[in-house]
Design an enzyme around this catalytic site. Structure first.
Site, PDB file in Angstrom:
ATOM      1  N   GLU A   1       0.840  -1.196   0.000  1.00 35.79           N
ATOM      2  CA  GLU A   1       0.000   0.000   0.000  1.00 35.79           C
ATOM      3  C   GLU A   1       0.874   1.244   0.000  1.00 35.79           C
ATOM      4  OE1 GLU A   1      -1.965   1.078   3.808  1.00 35.79           O
ATOM      5  OE2 GLU A   1      -1.559  -1.009   4.366  1.00 35.79           O
TER       6      GLU A   1
ATOM      7  N   CYS B   1      -3.432  -3.460   4.384  1.00 33.14           N
ATOM      8  CA  CYS B   1      -2.495  -4.462   4.911  1.00 33.14           C
ATOM      9  C   CYS B   1      -2.871  -5.890   4.554  1.00 33.14           C
ATOM     10  CB  CYS B   1      -2.406  -4.333   6.432  1.00 33.14           C
ATOM     11  SG  CYS B   1      -1.973  -2.679   6.997  1.00 33.14           S
TER      12      CYS B   1
ATOM     13  N   HIS C   1      -1.924  -9.973  12.053  1.00 34.31           N
ATOM     14  CA  HIS C   1      -1.456  -8.709  11.503  1.00 34.31           C
ATOM     15  C   HIS C   1      -1.101  -7.803  12.679  1.00 34.31           C
ATOM     16  CE1 HIS C   1      -1.214  -4.863   9.587  1.00 34.31           C
ATOM     17  NE2 HIS C   1      -2.367  -4.440  10.096  1.00 34.31           N
TER      18      HIS C   1
END
Length: 785
Positions: free
Chosen positions: A87, A119, A241
């Protein structure tokens, strides 16, 4: 072929490597600068350090460095696809993976695509690749997730920055983890985190995003559980994450709660996730890469053998898409981990001061199409070398000796004599080489590589006037041309000029012919038939001419070939002596390799002949500074050493001028015909020399301001640069151009700024789109590694 229990081909992660920047900031230093308690970061976020990318390090270089490690032992011709997740995109059209494809030398039949969804896109890449591999088990897919997490200075998100890349090979019969086919995905259109195209930093609603992270975990877990039939206790370890470690710890507690496992002991809960958080605590947030950085951390650091253990994966991408999936660790997985590579990488990082971090943060890549040489910092095997015509030019730096960055602060300290700990190379070169019979190389097999560093320079006072015999002050700086000479089998000279994207091979006879052809054009320039730009028409011809002049002087023959590699972190065309450093570096490296020492006076004469081809009428000042180093007062034949200024100095690169040094010299000639202008320059130079000797910085400021006024008078300071300098002066500083300047356009190359107000210099430079280049004085002239 291996199949799983339901008859599906087993596919998953075959190799895995992580890469992060070589520089980092301790959050305690950030807390001190922001005037807050470090525990807000250490306890509140669970974060202690964050990686900081230097100029020249971006998603492409990190990706290439991670992928290079992941590809060790892999036949690159088996790579059918490269899926690049990020990103932090660098181009609206061209996939960053195409750059990586070229740097790694991947086969032309390899498909390359860039994926974006905050993400999450690294996980999307995996899920897109797995069905393909089940149908084509002989193929492999390279997936790379690479990002720079960046927020504004002083913003709430500043402490959760970082950078990293994770690269992994997906294949049938994977050696690390077999990924299971069931997954749970949930997508919702929300605005918790976003970055419009016109912004350099992301926008985030932190509290809302953290809440969504937990809500989406519950939704995609429930879908995963219903499709797979697996329960919490069917999983041994968990990877999440990881924007910040504390959010992961909260998420795991939330997962325990929705599965009625709150009574699980704290020790077991920690064991399930803590190893996965260690690399993230050191690298900070890495967006798409963070989940797979967590996986590498768990596999590397877990003491127990994880063979046969199931790992649950939670992937979340703001905006938002979330997914839960799982995989089983394979027998023998430890044999293919990159544990030592990761350990060495984190151990070797350089911690930045807050000021150094801020300078890295404020660096800007050129966005106006101008040529911009990127300062050289440690970036692993690849770096972004320059911007040119809106193009990013990357290079391999495997052959470059990484000079330790002693300080990235642009304030000049006293000379940095410890950059490369070796004696001045030219000491003792007092055996004159004569003409006569041909001289052949005496370098034997043991003289395999000679590497020479030639420093750049700044003119403190006297530019242009020195051409007319007036005095000048100049100093060497810690920017270098690196000339490397090594043996080649073919008896010719191979020029490997990667900065100029030039590779060519010439015989000695061809060098002589090329040199004579250029000299004929120079004679026509003297007669007025040619402009100086017509003499050397290609940048690479300067190094070739320097080699030709030296070969003729030494009456050189080659019993074997030589390879000349030239690399530079001196901005080209900015008045920092890049041509002089190239000439001296090439000549000194060749004479050393051939074991045919050239005395100082002869080296100077040969180099002056070469530099005249570039500038028309060279004063020789740049060459003397490159040869001797330190700070020099030059007046006619007088050459005196002076102390390197210990002022807070900054070098601001306003961009490469549209006119050359030779063109500027031609244009200003009329100003020096009367003699008064030359006398005025001489008076300022002597005043500055007195200030240096007296260590009077008030007088130094005054001399710099007067010098600037003279440069404006002769027309080599563009109006935009004048405005910038005027604002520097209004803030109490002093500034002046340090080279020939420009007689057209808005850019003037290097500007020397002396100021106690670093913040003003940095903010003004950013406002004008200028780059602040870290420099300090260099006591040594040309020297060997």
């Amino acid at each position: 072929m291996t199949v799983d229990r339901v008859g599906v081909v087993k596919v998953g992660i075959d190799t895995l490597a992580v890469y992060t920047a070589h520089y980092a900031l301790e959050l305690a230093a950030l807390a001190k600068a922001r005037g807050i308690d470090p525990d807000k970061y250490h306890t509140g976020l669970g974060q202690y350090v964050m990686s900081v990318p230097p100029p020249g390090e971006d998603i492409v270089t990190m990706a290439a460095n991670a992928a290079r490690q992941a590809l060790r032992g892999i036949d690159i011709h088996s790579i059918e696809m490269l899926l690049f997740a990020t990103e932090s995109g660098i181009d609206q059209s061209k996939a960053a993976g195409v750059y990586v494809h070229g740097l790694l030398g991947l086969p032309p039949h390899c498909r390359v695509v860039e994926l974006k969804q905050a993400c999450y896109s690294g996980t999307a890449a995996i899920q897109l690749a797995l069905p393909y591999l089940r149908e084509n088990p002989e193929k492999k897919v390279l997936v790379i997730a690479s990002d720079v997490a960046r927020y504004g200075l002083g913003t709430p998100g500043e402490s959760s920055q970082g950078c990293a890349a994770a690269a992994f090979i997906l294949s049938a019969n994977p050696r690390i983890i077999a990924l299971e086919p069931e997954y749970g995905v949930t997508t919702e259109n929300v605005m918790d985190f976003w970055r419009p195209n016109y912004m350099h930093e992301a926008l985030v609603d932190g509290k809302y995003s953290s809440k969504l992270y937990l809500v989406m975990l519950e939704k995609c877990w429930e879908r995963y559980r219903s499709l797979s039939g697996r329960h919490f206790m069917d999983h041994d370890y968990f990877c999440y994450h990881t924007p910040v470690p504390r959010l992961v710890e909260k998420a795991h507690q939330h997962l325990l709660k929705i599965n009625d496992r709150q009574d699980q002991s704290e020790h077991i809960s920690d064991m399930q996730i803590q190893h996965s958080l260690e690399y993230g605590r050191k690298a900070g947030n890495s967006y798409t890469a963070s989940l797979y950085v967590a996986l590498a951390s768990m596999l590397d650091l877990a003491n127990q053998d994880l063979t046969g253990r199931r790992i649950g994966f939670y992937s979340y991408g703001s905006g938002c898409v979330a997914e839960y999936f799982s995989g089983v660790v394979q027998p023998g997985y430890r044999n293919v981990l990159n544990t030592k590579f990761h350990s060495d990488l984190f151990a070797a990082r350089q911690l930045l001061s807050y000021d150094e971090y801020e300078q890295f943060f404020n660096f800007r890549y050129a966005e106006d199409g101008s040529e911009q040489e990127i300062p050289f910092y440690r970036t692993g095997e690849y770096r972004l070398a320059r911007m040119q015509g809106h193009k990013r030019i990357y290079e391999k730096v495997e052959a470059v000796i990484a000079r330790p960055v002693e300080s990235v602060n642009v304030a000049a300290a006293s000379s940095t004599a410890s950059v490369i700990a070796s004696p001045a190379f030219m000491a003792g070169c007092n055996n004159p080489s004569g003409s006569g019979s041909p001289r052949s190389a005496r370098a034997d097999e043991s003289s395999s590589i000679i590497k020479v560093f030639a420093p750049g320079k700044l003119i403190l006072s006297g530019e242009h006037a020195v051409v007319y015999g007036k005095p000048a002050l100049a100093m060497a700086v810690n920017r270098y041309v690196t000339a490397t000479v090594s043996r080649e089998t073919v008896p010719s000279v191979l020029f490997d000029l990667s900065d100029l994207s030039h590779h060519s091979r010439l015989s000695v006879d061809a060098l002589h012919r090329m040199k004579d052809r250029i000299k004929q054009k120079y004679y026509r320039f003297i007669r007025g038939d040619y402009s100086i730009r017509d003499v050397l028409q290609k940048p690479f011809e300067l190094a070739q001419f320097a080699m030709g002049v030296l070969a003729e002087s030494l009456n050189l023959t080659l019993p074997h070939g030589v390879r000349i590699q030239v690399q530079s972190d001196i901005p080209i065309g900015c008045g920092m002596g890049s041509s002089a450093a190239t000439i001296i570096g090439v000549m000194q490296a060749i004479s050393s390799y051939m074991q045919l020492p050239v005395p100082h006076d002869k080296l100077y004469r040969l180099a002056l002949e070469a530099e005249n081809m570039q500038h028309g009428y060279s004063s020789g000042l740049d060459l003397r500074v490159v040869m001797h180093g330190g700070c020099l007062f030059v007046g006619g034949q007088e050459l005196k050493q002076r102390p390197v200024p210990a002022l807070p100095m900054y070098l601001v690169n306003t961009g490469t001028p549209v006119t050359t040094t030779g063109q500027c010299v031609e244009r200003v000639a009329d100003h020096f015909k009367s003699g008064q202008t030359g006398d005025d320059f001489a008076a300022v130079t002597r005043a500055m020399d007195t200030a240096l000797q007296e260590q009077s910085w008030e007088k130094m400021h005054e001399a710099i301001r007067h010098n600037h006024e003279l440069l404006v008078r002769i027309g080599v300071v563009p109006l935009q640069v004048q405005n910038f300098i005027s604002q520097i002066e209004s803030s109490g500083g002093a500034a002046k151009i340090c080279g020939s300047g420009a007689v057209a356009g808005d850019r003037a190359g290097a500007v020397l700024v002396v100021s106690e107000d670093k913040n003003t210099v940095t903010s003004l430079s950013a406002r004008y789109g200028y780059n602040v280049i870290p420099i300090s004085g260099e006591a040594r002239g040309v020297h060997a590694a």
